[in-house]
Design an enzyme around this catalytic site. Structure first.
Site, PDB file in Angstrom:
ATOM      1  CG  ASP A 102      -0.217  -0.366   2.493  1.00 33.14           C
ATOM      2  OD1 ASP A 102       0.999  -0.113   2.579  1.00 33.14           O
ATOM      3  OD2 ASP A 102      -0.863  -0.900   3.407  1.00 33.14           O
ATOM      4  CG  ASP A 104       0.760   4.054   4.539  1.00 33.84           C
ATOM      5  OD1 ASP A 104      -0.391   3.816   4.112  1.00 33.84           O
ATOM      6  OD2 ASP A 104       1.390   3.271   5.267  1.00 33.84           O
ATOM      7  CG  ASP A 186       9.704   0.903  12.536  1.00 39.60           C
ATOM      8  OD1 ASP A 186       9.906   1.545  11.488  1.00 39.60           O
ATOM      9  OD2 ASP A 186       8.980  -0.113  12.559  1.00 39.60           O
TER      10      ASP A 186
HETATM   11  P1  ATP Z   1       4.485  -3.493   5.716  1.00 38.80           P
HETATM   12  O1  ATP Z   1       3.285  -2.675   5.358  1.00 38.80           O
HETATM   13  O2  ATP Z   1       5.170  -4.135   4.583  1.00 38.80           O
HETATM   14  O3  ATP Z   1       4.211  -4.413   6.810  1.00 38.80           O
HETATM   15  P2  ATP Z   1       5.458  -1.034   6.748  1.00 38.80           P
HETATM   16  O4  ATP Z   1       6.817  -0.564   7.141  1.00 38.80           O
HETATM   17  O5  ATP Z   1       4.770  -0.248   5.689  1.00 38.80           O
HETATM   18  O6  ATP Z   1       5.614  -2.531   6.330  1.00 38.80           O
HETATM   19  P3  ATP Z   1       3.248  -0.366   8.382  1.00 38.80           P
HETATM   20  O7  ATP Z   1       2.734  -1.031   9.606  1.00 38.80           O
HETATM   21  O8  ATP Z   1       2.375  -0.250   7.196  1.00 38.80           O
HETATM   22  O9  ATP Z   1       4.598  -1.103   8.026  1.00 38.80           O
HETATM   23  O10 ATP Z   1       3.711   1.071   8.853  1.00 38.80           O
HETATM   24  C1  ATP Z   1       3.976   2.142   7.956  1.00 38.80           C
HETATM   25  C2  ATP Z   1       5.133   2.980   8.486  1.00 38.80           C
HETATM   26  O11 ATP Z   1       4.825   3.478   9.790  1.00 38.80           O
HETATM   27  C3  ATP Z   1       6.435   2.201   8.679  1.00 38.80           C
HETATM   28  O12 ATP Z   1       7.177   2.106   7.497  1.00 38.80           O
HETATM   29  C4  ATP Z   1       7.137   3.007   9.730  1.00 38.80           C
HETATM   30  O13 ATP Z   1       7.720   4.152   9.182  1.00 38.80           O
HETATM   31  C5  ATP Z   1       5.978   3.448  10.624  1.00 38.80           C
HETATM   32  N1  ATP Z   1       5.740   2.495  11.714  1.00 38.80           N
HETATM   33  C6  ATP Z   1       4.931   1.420  11.707  1.00 38.80           C
HETATM   34  N2  ATP Z   1       4.947   0.779  12.876  1.00 38.80           N
HETATM   35  C7  ATP Z   1       5.779   1.471  13.660  1.00 38.80           C
HETATM   36  C8  ATP Z   1       6.213   1.325  15.004  1.00 38.80           C
HETATM   37  N3  ATP Z   1       5.780   0.316  15.747  1.00 38.80           N
HETATM   38  N4  ATP Z   1       7.078   2.229  15.482  1.00 38.80           N
HETATM   39  C9  ATP Z   1       7.514   3.256  14.732  1.00 38.80           C
HETATM   40  N5  ATP Z   1       7.143   3.448  13.470  1.00 38.80           N
HETATM   41  C10 ATP Z   1       6.293   2.575  12.924  1.00 38.80           C
HETATM   42 MG    MG Z   2       2.722  -0.590   5.044  1.00 35.09          MG
END
Ligand code: ATP
Ligand code: MG
Length: 487
Positions: A102, A104, A186
């Protein structure tokens, strides 16, 4: 006079409780050291206020890689004078040459301003408000820049504690600047901002270089960041296992000693993260890594017991491997099936204990199913729709072992038969049951009604299915079709 200056500086450096300078040379140097440490930590955790701006010619990600909807929302915000970027996982995945799940967006516009810049949108969330922008069936999540909690700054309000007694972050809903927003994320590889109009990446924490070096690095002090949100430990394992990254030493070090912090995470959040991990297409690697870091205790408390039993381990690994194959082939997978597999040997062990205590087989199985689910869901909130599937699958196993009378015909009609058969096949492949039972059911499905009648066992015939006597076939058999999407 001199002491007052030093004290003042110590406060500014983030040491509000630093004792007054005594004038002693030793104290002087220790305060100086503390100031330098604090300064370094701040620089490290905030990243550079001046980010690296990486151009298209060096990263190669063109705006065509961004979903049309995300591009439309960025354009709408930018034409209204706001800043807007694709952020987080999508930028990371594009740099890795993977299709993002996705897109964001992060912006300096507040939710109402996003709403008026892009009409087909709605504000969601109460604590922290996000905007969902819609184009047809696609939804893009837009978040206003936020800043994380600075552990060195005292909380503002009287009752406004940001963290619980373990350091877990309870509030992170304060708007901030773009560098704040980068610092609250993170890992460095998750803190990249991509502007589709200039095709530039804004990188405050050297995330692009880390990605090139295949290095996973936490932003800021890893111990503090894990305390704020222990789920980050699971994310570290997932990203490392999924993308073949090495977890940098300082980022890895606190994970093992902090494993117990997962107990403070709300069970529903833990389940969501666990599901992401299991459906990542790299579940086998992730689970092996979880075990290596000692984290599996906190997730499925009994998983370590299962993984220590040779049959249980083989079964779980086969189930994970089949799931990975399906995910990577783009086929649907069933979380109910997977969780049923992860917990199957626990159900078996519990029901055996009950039978040894004198209970009949069926009541023992049903009680065991409830007991196992009760224990697990205290820690990991497996939603009811999945636990219903799991119970169906488990209960059908007993029925599949009975090949007499009308019973096999009735099981065949069951809406969950196909998934239950796949599950049975997995049990055969793992060596828990003889391959003959799986074969029998395969042939029974293909047989004509008259052939089926001849295949039935008589009531008095010994049940030959229990416990294997010979080595089972290697994986890759019929169970590869395991997670029937209908589950
Ligand atoms: P995926 O969607 O492939 O699981 P993602 O990194 O996009 O990986 P998401 O949960 O969609 O994970 O989160 C989007 C963004 O928000 C992350 O890339 C990160 O920058 C931030 N983020 C998510 N979870 C956390 C957390 N627990 N602590 C700090 N930042 C976070
Ligand atoms: Mg994501």
């Amino acid at each position: 006079m001199r002491s007052a200056v030093v004290h003042h500086d110590a406060r500014r450096a983030g040491y509000p409780n630093e004792p007054f300078f005594t004038g002693h040379a030793c104290a002087h140097s220790s305060i100086l050291k503390a100031m330098i440490r604090s300064l370094l930590r701040r620089v490290f955790s905030r990243g550079s206020a001046k980010p690296k701006v990486i151009s298209f010619s060096s990263h190669g990600i063109s705006r065509e890689g961004i979903s049309p909807c995300a591009r439309r929302v960025v354009e709408a915000l930018q034409s209204n004078g706001y800043k807007a970027f694709v952020v987080g996982g999508a930028v990371r995945d594009l740099l890795l040459g993977k299709q993002p799940n996705d897109f964001d967006l992060a912006t300096d516009a507040h939710p109402e301003q996003v709403r008026s810049a892009f009409r087909r949108s709605r504000i969601i969330g109460r604590r922290f408000r996000l905007v969902h922008c819609m184009c047809g069936s696609e939804t893009i999540e837009v978040a206003t820049y936020r800043r994380g909690h600075d552990p060195e700054q005292p909380s503002e309000g009287k009752d406004e504690s940001h963290t619980d007694e373990h350091g877990r972050l309870l509030r992170d809903n304060v708007y901030g600047t773009q560098p704040d927003d980068a610092a609250r994320r993170d890992f460095t590889i998750n803190a990249l901002f991509y502007d589709p109009s200039t095709q530039e990446i804004i990188d405050y924490h050297n995330g692009v270089a880390d990605l090139k070096k295949k290095r996973l690095r936490m932003i800021g002090d890893p111990a503090v960041r894990y305390r704020e949100d222990p789920v980050r430990m699971l994310r570290a394992v997932r990203f490392a296992a999924s993308y073949g990254l090495e977890i940098e030493k300082a980022t890895l070090a606190p994970i093992r000693p902090f494993a117990s912090l997962l107990a403070n995470v709300p069970p529903a959040r833990l389940f969501d993260e666990m599901l992401k991990l299991l459906l990542s297409g790299h579940a086998t690697q992730c689970v092996m890594r979880l075990r290596r870091e000692g984290l599996h205790h906190g997730l499925l408390p009994l998983l370590d017991v299962i993984l220590e039993q040779p049959l249980g381990e083989r079964f779980v690994m086969l189930a994970l491997n089949n799931t990975d194959v399906r995910v990577l082939e783009g086929k649907p997978v069933s979380p109910g099936f997977l969780f049923a597999a992860l917990l199957w040997h626990e159900v078996l062990a519990t029901s055996k204990k009950l039978r040894d205590g004198g209970m009949a087989a069926m009541p023992a199985l049903f009680l065991a199913m409830d007991q196992v689910l009760d224990t697990q869901t205290a820690q990991l909130a497996i939603p009811r729709r999945f636990t219903t599937d799991m119970k169906d699958l488990w209960a059908l196993q007993h029925r599949l072992e009975n090949r007499t009378g009308k019973r096999p015909f009735r099981v065949l009609e069951h809406p969950r038969f196909r998934a239950a058969y796949d599950f049975l096949q997995l049990r055969c492949d793992s060596g828990e049951l003889e391959a003959e039972l799986g074969d029998w059911w395969r042939r029974f499905q293909q047989a004509t009604p008259t052939e089926r009648e001849t295949m039935l066992l008589r009531d008095s015939e010994p049940k030959r299915s229990r416990r294997r006597r010979k080595r089972p076939a290697e994986s890759g058999s019929a169970s590869a079709v395991q997670a029937d999407a209908s589950m």
